[in-house]
Design an enzyme around this catalytic site. Sequence first.
Site, PDB file in Angstrom:
ATOM      1  N   ASP A 256      -0.082   8.603   9.604  1.00 28.52           N
ATOM      2  CA  ASP A 256       0.476   8.343  10.870  1.00 28.52           C
ATOM      3  C   ASP A 256       1.700   9.090  11.019  1.00 28.52           C
ATOM      4  O   ASP A 256       2.435   9.025  12.376  1.00 28.52           O
ATOM      5  CB  ASP A 256       0.864   6.785  10.798  1.00 28.52           C
ATOM      6  CG  ASP A 256      -0.206   5.870  10.819  1.00 28.52           C
ATOM      7  OD1 ASP A 256      -1.015   6.017   9.728  1.00 28.52           O
ATOM      8  OD2 ASP A 256      -0.458   5.061  11.730  1.00 28.52           O
TER       9      ASP A 256
ATOM     10  N   HIS B 130       1.453   3.344   1.570  1.00 28.55           N
ATOM     11  CA  HIS B 130       0.135   3.137   1.747  1.00 28.55           C
ATOM     12  C   HIS B 130      -0.530   2.353   0.715  1.00 28.55           C
ATOM     13  O   HIS B 130       0.044   2.345  -0.650  1.00 28.55           O
ATOM     14  CB  HIS B 130      -1.115   4.292   2.003  1.00 28.55           C
ATOM     15  CG  HIS B 130      -2.049   4.146   2.409  1.00 28.55           C
ATOM     16  ND1 HIS B 130      -3.383   3.651   1.890  1.00 28.55           N
ATOM     17  CD2 HIS B 130      -2.662   4.331   3.565  1.00 28.55           C
ATOM     18  CE1 HIS B 130      -4.469   3.566   2.449  1.00 28.55           C
ATOM     19  NE2 HIS B 130      -4.010   3.849   3.622  1.00 28.55           N
TER      20      HIS B 130
HETATM   21  N1  CMC Z   1       9.561   1.769   3.792  1.00 25.65           N
HETATM   22  C1  CMC Z   1      10.380   1.083   2.797  1.00 25.65           C
HETATM   23  N2  CMC Z   1       9.834   0.533   1.803  1.00 25.65           N
HETATM   24  C2  CMC Z   1       8.394   0.479   1.923  1.00 25.65           C
HETATM   25  C3  CMC Z   1       7.601   1.020   2.648  1.00 25.65           C
HETATM   26  C4  CMC Z   1       8.111   1.761   3.697  1.00 25.65           C
HETATM   27  N3  CMC Z   1       7.498   2.500   4.911  1.00 25.65           N
HETATM   28  N4  CMC Z   1       6.495   0.762   2.421  1.00 25.65           N
HETATM   29  C5  CMC Z   1       6.462  -0.080   1.463  1.00 25.65           C
HETATM   30  N5  CMC Z   1       7.735  -0.112   0.817  1.00 25.65           N
HETATM   31  C6  CMC Z   1       8.203  -0.712  -0.216  1.00 25.65           C
HETATM   32  C7  CMC Z   1       7.999  -2.296   0.004  1.00 25.65           C
HETATM   33  O1  CMC Z   1       9.206  -2.990   0.422  1.00 25.65           O
HETATM   34  C8  CMC Z   1       7.591  -2.916  -1.357  1.00 25.65           C
HETATM   35  O2  CMC Z   1       8.759  -3.012  -2.075  1.00 25.65           O
HETATM   36  P1  CMC Z   1       8.983  -4.241  -3.135  1.00 25.65           P
HETATM   37  O3  CMC Z   1       7.943  -4.238  -4.073  1.00 25.65           O
HETATM   38  O4  CMC Z   1      10.502  -3.907  -3.675  1.00 25.65           O
HETATM   39  O5  CMC Z   1       9.160  -5.474  -2.559  1.00 25.65           O
HETATM   40  C9  CMC Z   1       6.853  -1.840  -2.025  1.00 25.65           C
HETATM   41  O6  CMC Z   1       7.147  -0.683  -1.398  1.00 25.65           O
HETATM   42  C10 CMC Z   1       5.577  -2.064  -1.908  1.00 25.65           C
HETATM   43  O7  CMC Z   1       4.933  -2.365  -0.284  1.00 25.65           O
HETATM   44  P2  CMC Z   1       4.009  -3.458   0.104  1.00 25.65           P
HETATM   45  O8  CMC Z   1       4.495  -3.825   1.519  1.00 25.65           O
HETATM   46  O9  CMC Z   1       4.046  -4.504  -0.994  1.00 25.65           O
HETATM   47  O10 CMC Z   1       2.948  -2.529   0.029  1.00 25.65           O
HETATM   48  P3  CMC Z   1       1.571  -2.635   0.952  1.00 25.65           P
HETATM   49  O11 CMC Z   1       0.377  -1.983   0.414  1.00 25.65           O
HETATM   50  O12 CMC Z   1       1.240  -4.189   1.326  1.00 25.65           O
HETATM   51  O13 CMC Z   1       1.832  -1.987   2.336  1.00 25.65           O
HETATM   52  C11 CMC Z   1       2.081  -0.731   4.119  1.00 25.65           C
HETATM   53  C12 CMC Z   1       1.221  -0.631   2.899  1.00 25.65           C
HETATM   54  C13 CMC Z   1       1.324   0.792   4.900  1.00 25.65           C
HETATM   55  C14 CMC Z   1       1.642  -1.517   5.158  1.00 25.65           C
HETATM   56  C15 CMC Z   1       3.273  -0.536   3.897  1.00 25.65           C
HETATM   57  O14 CMC Z   1       3.795   0.857   3.100  1.00 25.65           O
HETATM   58  C16 CMC Z   1       4.200  -0.257   5.263  1.00 25.65           C
HETATM   59  O15 CMC Z   1       4.639  -0.973   5.972  1.00 25.65           O
HETATM   60  N6  CMC Z   1       4.675   1.023   5.776  1.00 25.65           N
HETATM   61  C17 CMC Z   1       4.926   1.211   6.946  1.00 25.65           C
HETATM   62  C18 CMC Z   1       3.966   1.280   8.075  1.00 25.65           C
HETATM   63  C19 CMC Z   1       2.920   2.389   8.211  1.00 25.65           C
HETATM   64  O16 CMC Z   1       3.447   3.458   7.852  1.00 25.65           O
HETATM   65  N7  CMC Z   1       1.666   1.823   8.330  1.00 25.65           N
HETATM   66  C20 CMC Z   1       0.543   2.883   8.290  1.00 25.65           C
HETATM   67  C21 CMC Z   1      -0.439   2.982   7.257  1.00 25.65           C
HETATM   68  S1  CMC Z   1      -1.194   4.120   6.885  1.00 25.65           S
HETATM   69  C22 CMC Z   1      -2.315   4.549   7.968  1.00 25.65           C
HETATM   70  C23 CMC Z   1      -2.971   3.226   8.697  1.00 25.65           C
HETATM   71  O17 CMC Z   1      -3.639   2.403   7.917  1.00 25.65           O
HETATM   72  O18 CMC Z   1      -3.061   3.250   9.651  1.00 25.65           O
END
Ligand code: CMC
Length: 435
Positions: free
Chosen positions: A369, A312
């Site tokens: 989620d 998140h």
């Molecule tokens: N699995 C593996 N690696 C991950 C994940 C994951 N679910 N989430 C983040 N990372 C890694 C990502 O690869 C990155 O690594 P690096 O720094 O080496 O590039 C690091 O963690 C930071 O990730 P980010 O994508 O820069 O983080 P963000 O804040 O932009 O994204 C997120 C947040 C929720 C979109 C992301 O964690 C994600 O895609 N999660 C899976 C989808 C999910 O569960 N979404 C629901 C969100 S919560 C409820 C809602 O809002 O609906």
Amino acid sequence: MASDSRADLKTGTLTLDGKTYSFPIRWGTSGPPVMDVGKLYGTTRIFTYDPGFSSTASAESKITYIDGDNGVLLHRGYAIEDLVAHGDFLETCYLLFYGSLPTPAQKADFDNRVTRHTMVHEQMARLYHGIRRDAHPMAVMVGVVGALSAFYHDSIDISDPHQRMVASMRMIAKLPTIAAMAYKYSRGEPFVYPKNDLPYAANFLHMCFSVPFEEYRVNPVLARAMDQIFILHADNEQGASTSTVRLAGSSGANPFACIAAGIACLWGPAHGGAHEAVIKQLAQIETKKRVPEFVARAKDPEDSFRLMGFGHRVYKAYDPRAKLMRQICHDVLKETRADDPLLEIAEELERVALADEYFIEKRLYPNLDFYAGLTLRAMGFPPSLFTAVFALARTAGWIAHWMEMIADPHQKIGRPRQLYTGYARREYVPIGRRD
Ligand code: CMC
């Protein structure tokens, strides 16, 4: 809240090309200080660049506070744990809209006003029949909620607080009806009218699961679980869909259309679409034994695979909503006396991921989620409806933010700038002279 050692900070300075500029530092009730760079471009002719809003507050708000480092979520100062344990969803709606918990009389009046608006115009039912039967319920929700703007012309005068509140009540009241109709339509079953002697969540279950030719009794344990699920989804500060609603509303657009924009944003798998994606992923994992294989894929920088329901932007500790949702999931499964093999896989996935250095270092925990899909599945909802349930509950938060924004005398149209990397001016060559 922990005090900040920078509490005396009143201004921040920026040195550019040997010149120093000062910008005010603003302190909220809680959370880190915020540098107000609203005059940055005017004074320095420089923009900030922050495409994912990682370091940018897009709004000032009194509605919801998240302390992501400590897994805290407060609505109007009240902890999500207390709201889920002691209140109901309409109480949370009242709190989000009005800023305080209702007295018994205020609550009864609010419930009554919402209940009187649960039915949708009969013409709306015909709208569904113009949509493909196999359409995703979120496609239906975007279209039908957007179409509400055509039905309520009186909600157009958004400068009138009374009309804003009436429009808000209508949305809270009608969204469950619209989502349930989307479900019924997808199954080829007749629409079920709302039953106004049922409480809000029970009424939603009734509209989804009853059929005209059989007696349907709402299970009180499931109705309570449904209500708690709604509370957990009601608001989460400036998430992508809430920011979308604010941006759409900042132009003075019709509020029903703004909520439709929020629904569109919520649909994506990085946001509310993750509810459905989690279940698909757990099914793909198939068995507990394959969990390490999928965790390894999630860690592989060459693989775009991510663990859905993990991570998140703001919560860098266990999402407090996920903790509550996991408990609700167990309560529902106990009540329905069912076993879900996917829950076993989910719990193993959580165990393995939380002990893994990659997830520890990046502070990736299960989010709302992760257990929401499993809980809704245990209640009998198909995966395609999960995000529509999220949308109907989040409508409360979207509306609260929209109302807060419109009432703000300093409100301006949202208009981000860009870092342009396209062509500089080019000479136009008439088509006959091009090679
Ligand atoms: N699995 C593996 N690696 C991950 C994940 C994951 N679910 N989430 C983040 N990372 C890694 C990502 O690869 C990155 O690594 P690096 O720094 O080496 O590039 C690091 O963690 C930071 O990730 P980010 O994508 O820069 O983080 P963000 O804040 O932009 O994204 C997120 C947040 C929720 C979109 C992301 O964690 C994600 O895609 N999660 C899976 C989808 C999910 O569960 N979404 C629901 C969100 S919560 C409820 C809602 O809002 O609906």
